[in-house]
Scaffold this motif. Structure first.
Motif, PDB file in Angstrom:
ATOM      1  N   UNK A  36      16.065 -13.964  -1.762  1.00 16.31           N
ATOM      2  CA  UNK A  36      17.360 -13.295  -1.873  1.00 16.31           C
ATOM      3  C   UNK A  36      18.050 -13.547  -3.201  1.00 16.31           C
ATOM      4  N   UNK A  37      17.432 -14.359  -4.068  1.00 14.54           N
ATOM      5  CA  UNK A  37      18.024 -14.627  -5.393  1.00 14.54           C
ATOM      6  C   UNK A  37      17.100 -14.176  -6.510  1.00 14.54           C
ATOM      7  N   UNK A  38      15.854 -14.628  -6.448  1.00 18.17           N
ATOM      8  CA  UNK A  38      14.876 -14.308  -7.503  1.00 18.17           C
ATOM      9  C   UNK A  38      13.826 -13.356  -6.942  1.00 18.17           C
ATOM     10  N   UNK A  39      13.036 -12.763  -7.829  1.00 22.98           N
ATOM     11  CA  UNK A  39      11.929 -11.914  -7.387  1.00 22.98           C
ATOM     12  C   UNK A  39      12.354 -10.552  -6.914  1.00 22.98           C
ATOM     13  N   UNK A  40      13.559 -10.098  -7.313  1.00 20.17           N
ATOM     14  CA  UNK A  40      14.017  -8.755  -6.911  1.00 20.17           C
ATOM     15  C   UNK A  40      14.931  -8.174  -7.995  1.00 20.17           C
ATOM     16  N   UNK A  41      15.028  -6.859  -8.026  1.00 22.63           N
ATOM     17  CA  UNK A  41      16.014  -6.197  -8.890  1.00 22.63           C
ATOM     18  C   UNK A  41      17.011  -5.526  -7.952  1.00 22.63           C
ATOM     19  N   UNK A  42      18.226  -6.050  -7.916  1.00 23.32           N
ATOM     20  CA  UNK A  42      19.227  -5.515  -6.983  1.00 23.32           C
ATOM     21  C   UNK A  42      20.616  -5.758  -7.566  1.00 23.32           C
ATOM     22  N   UNK A  60      16.681 -10.584 -13.952  1.00 21.21           N
ATOM     23  CA  UNK A  60      15.383 -11.126 -14.371  1.00 21.21           C
ATOM     24  C   UNK A  60      14.409  -9.961 -14.283  1.00 21.21           C
ATOM     25  N   UNK A  61      14.062  -9.409 -15.441  1.00 20.51           N
ATOM     26  CA  UNK A  61      13.387  -8.109 -15.447  1.00 20.51           C
ATOM     27  C   UNK A  61      12.280  -8.097 -16.495  1.00 20.51           C
ATOM     28  N   UNK A  62      11.143  -7.475 -16.154  1.00 15.88           N
ATOM     29  CA  UNK A  62      10.042  -7.342 -17.117  1.00 15.88           C
ATOM     30  C   UNK A  62       9.726  -5.860 -17.331  1.00 15.88           C
ATOM     31  N   UNK A  63       9.627  -5.477 -18.610  1.00 16.49           N
ATOM     32  CA  UNK A  63       9.093  -4.152 -18.965  1.00 16.49           C
ATOM     33  C   UNK A  63       7.645  -4.375 -19.375  1.00 16.49           C
ATOM     34  N   UNK A  64       6.750  -3.628 -18.762  1.00 17.07           N
ATOM     35  CA  UNK A  64       5.311  -3.841 -18.978  1.00 17.07           C
ATOM     36  C   UNK A  64       4.724  -2.710 -19.821  1.00 17.07           C
ATOM     37  N   UNK A  65       3.749  -3.067 -20.660  1.00 16.98           N
ATOM     38  CA  UNK A  65       2.994  -2.030 -21.376  1.00 16.98           C
ATOM     39  C   UNK A  65       1.969  -1.454 -20.416  1.00 16.98           C
ATOM     40  N   UNK A  66       2.472  -0.795 -19.394  1.00 18.54           N
ATOM     41  CA  UNK A  66       1.599  -0.266 -18.340  1.00 18.54           C
ATOM     42  C   UNK A  66       2.296   0.921 -17.702  1.00 18.54           C
ATOM     43  N   UNK A  67       1.537   1.933 -17.307  1.00 15.08           N
ATOM     44  CA  UNK A  67       2.150   3.134 -16.731  1.00 15.08           C
ATOM     45  C   UNK A  67       2.493   3.002 -15.252  1.00 15.08           C
ATOM     46  N   UNK A  68       1.859   2.051 -14.566  1.00 12.91           N
ATOM     47  CA  UNK A  68       2.116   1.919 -13.124  1.00 12.91           C
ATOM     48  C   UNK A  68       1.742   0.519 -12.651  1.00 12.91           C
ATOM     49  N   UNK A  69       2.170   0.176 -11.422  1.00  4.12           N
ATOM     50  CA  UNK A  69       1.996  -1.205 -10.941  1.00  4.12           C
ATOM     51  C   UNK A  69       0.536  -1.576 -10.667  1.00  4.12           C
ATOM     52  N   UNK A  70      -0.305  -0.548 -10.418  1.00  2.00           N
ATOM     53  CA  UNK A  70      -1.721  -0.852 -10.143  1.00  2.00           C
ATOM     54  C   UNK A  70      -2.444  -1.310 -11.409  1.00  2.00           C
ATOM     55  N   UNK A  71      -1.854  -0.978 -12.556  1.00  2.00           N
ATOM     56  CA  UNK A  71      -2.535  -1.237 -13.829  1.00  2.00           C
ATOM     57  C   UNK A  71      -2.643  -2.731 -14.146  1.00  2.00           C
ATOM     58  N   UNK A  72      -1.682  -3.544 -13.689  1.00  2.00           N
ATOM     59  CA  UNK A  72      -1.651  -4.964 -14.112  1.00  2.00           C
ATOM     60  C   UNK A  72      -2.842  -5.749 -13.550  1.00  2.00           C
ATOM     61  N   UNK A  73      -3.111  -5.730 -12.215  1.00  2.00           N
ATOM     62  CA  UNK A  73      -4.320  -6.430 -11.753  1.00  2.00           C
ATOM     63  C   UNK A  73      -5.614  -5.803 -12.273  1.00  2.00           C
TER      64      UNK A  73
END
Ligand SMILES: N=CN[C@@H](CCC(=O)O)C(=O)O
Ligand SMILES: [Zn+2]
Length: 417
Positions: A367-373, A379-392
């Motif tokens: 309820x504090x970390x690990x969410x954007x609300x 606490x936010x990351x912008x990734x050089x990736x087009x979608x969430x499946x790309x990271x793994x």
């Protein structure tokens, strides 16, 4: 509305804002917002909407995400952050097939890091911890759990905990501290594990008074501490008001997972060889399974936690690097996400829950970390990736473009050319 930072043109935004921990089949259900925007003021997220709606905002700084993936900062729920020295010499022993527990029995492994940590000054340990935290931050981690456990005497355990506390003050990453004085049996207590645990438990009061740790952890393993010894020690810790964690069923299936559930531990960690009964009990409990597949990989083992069965049975799972100088030497949680996909057969949706909201719950930051609300820390990351499946999928490299911690940009990838 006025904001300090506006992130706009987000290709995929993962808010991860469910009421967690997220269990079983729900781990496979990911909310994804397309073409989103996020407004930050001070330390907090104050606005979330579409890029079109964001035009009404007045921003001091605008970041055009240009279709990138944006997620919460990663939460790392299990590290041995503070230690002296390194153990590259052990790699040859591992290649020759010497088992991890045999190296420990011969006074190496954890015990060699204990000597190096006892000899290191507080200043040197702090500098080293800050260096590793920098690397974690570059890899998108914004909250870290840090264990002691390389002191095995009062003075050095307290030194480690104080270093972790100071590191949390000096570094933007938030640190959650765990006392792991019961990590191994030092040579002077070789034949008396119970007496050693009594000696370590003498620190509980001072740790509470100085607010040096929230959790007490123990290595329940063959040649280290038995289930009976672990139960007795952890019950004492519980009485003092600490949360509990267990290094459970890493190498031999002693029943550490069952013990974690029995004692209402916040997490049982490793779980590489957890029994069928342990999986069922975990699934029916509020204890989170923190799986460390990088450790199985790095120790060259075939035993990987049965994450599929755990999730299918209804458990809440988090994953972690287990960053430490012996059994998993990496600060890169993205690499662990790939290993979780390949070796644990977790889906990308499950993996994102495991490194954000569930990892936060595993260290008391649900309820504090690990969410954007709205109203939560930015606490936010912008990734050089087009979608969430790309990271793994694209493994072994760092995909972060920009890392924001408590509303401050703490890392931006630099182009070389
Ligand atoms: N297994 C026990 N403790 C650590 C390893 C510590 C070390 O080898 O230095 C772990 O979680 O893997
Ligand atoms: Zn560990």
């Amino acid at each position: 509305m006025e904001v300090d930072i506006l992130i706009t043109n987000i290709g995929q935004l993962l808010p991860m804002d469910k009421k967690g921990p997220v269990k079983g089949a729900d781990m496979g259900e990911l909310t994804v917002w397309n073409d989103a925007a996020v407004g930050i003021k001070g330390e907090q997220v104050v606005w979330i909407g579409s890029s079109k709606e964001a035009k009404i905002l007045k921003a001091s700084q605008t970041i055009d995400a240009n279709g990138k993936l944006v997620t919460p900062g990663l939460v790392e729920p299990h590290t041995h952050l503070v230690f002296g020295g390194s153990r590259e010499e052990e790699m040859a022993l591992k290649q020759q097939g010497v088992p991890y527990l045999d190296i420990l029995k011969q006074g190496g492994g954890i015990l060699s890091t204990v000597t190096a940590t006892q000899e290191a000054s507080q200043e040197d340990l702090l500098e080293k911890a800050l260096f590793h935290l920098d690397r974690m931050a570059m890899h998108g981690i914004t909250t870290v759990e840090a264990k002691s456990g390389y002191g095995l005497n009062h003075e050095t355990e307290l030194k480690q905990l104080r270093v972790a506390k100071e590191a949390g003050k000096q570094h933007p990453i938030d640190i959650v501290s765990t006392f792991l004085g019961a990590h191994a049996i030092p040579t002077n207590y070789k034949e008396e594990p119970e007496a050693f645990l009594d000696y370590m438990s003498e620190l509980f009061d001072v740790i509470k008074q100085e607010n040096l740790a929230e959790f007490i952890d123990i290595f329940t393993e063959t040649g280290v501490f038995s289930v009976v010894q672990s139960r007795r020690y952890l019950l004492k810790a519980k009485e003092k008001g600490f949360g509990l964690k267990i290094h459970a069923d890493e190498i031999d299936p002693l029943g550490g997972t069952e013990l974690a559930v029995e004692l209402g531990a916040i997490s049982g960690d490793h779980l590489a060889v957890t029994s069928d009964e342990g999986i069922q009990k975990l699934a029916n409990s509020n204890t989170i399974g923190v799986i460390l597949p990088g450790t199985s990989f790095y120790l060259g083992k075939d035993d990987y936690a049965r994450a599929r069965e755990m999730i299918d049975a209804g458990a809440a799972i988090a994953i972690s690097t287990d960053f430490n100088p012996g059994s998993s030497v990496t600060e890169n949680l993205q690499l662990i996400m790939s290993i979780a996909a390949l070796k644990l057969k977790m889906s990308p949706e499950e993996i994102w829950h495991a490194v954000t909201i569930n990892a936060a719950h595993a260290i008391g930051r649900g309820g504090e970390a690990g969410m954007i609300a709205i109203g939560k820390k930015a606490d936010i990351v912008l990734w050089d990736a087009p979608n969430y499946k790309y990271i793994p999928y694209h493994y072994g490299v760092n995909h972060t473009n920009t890392v924001i911690k408590s509303g401050e940009i703490i890392y931006e990838r630099q182009a070389i050319r």
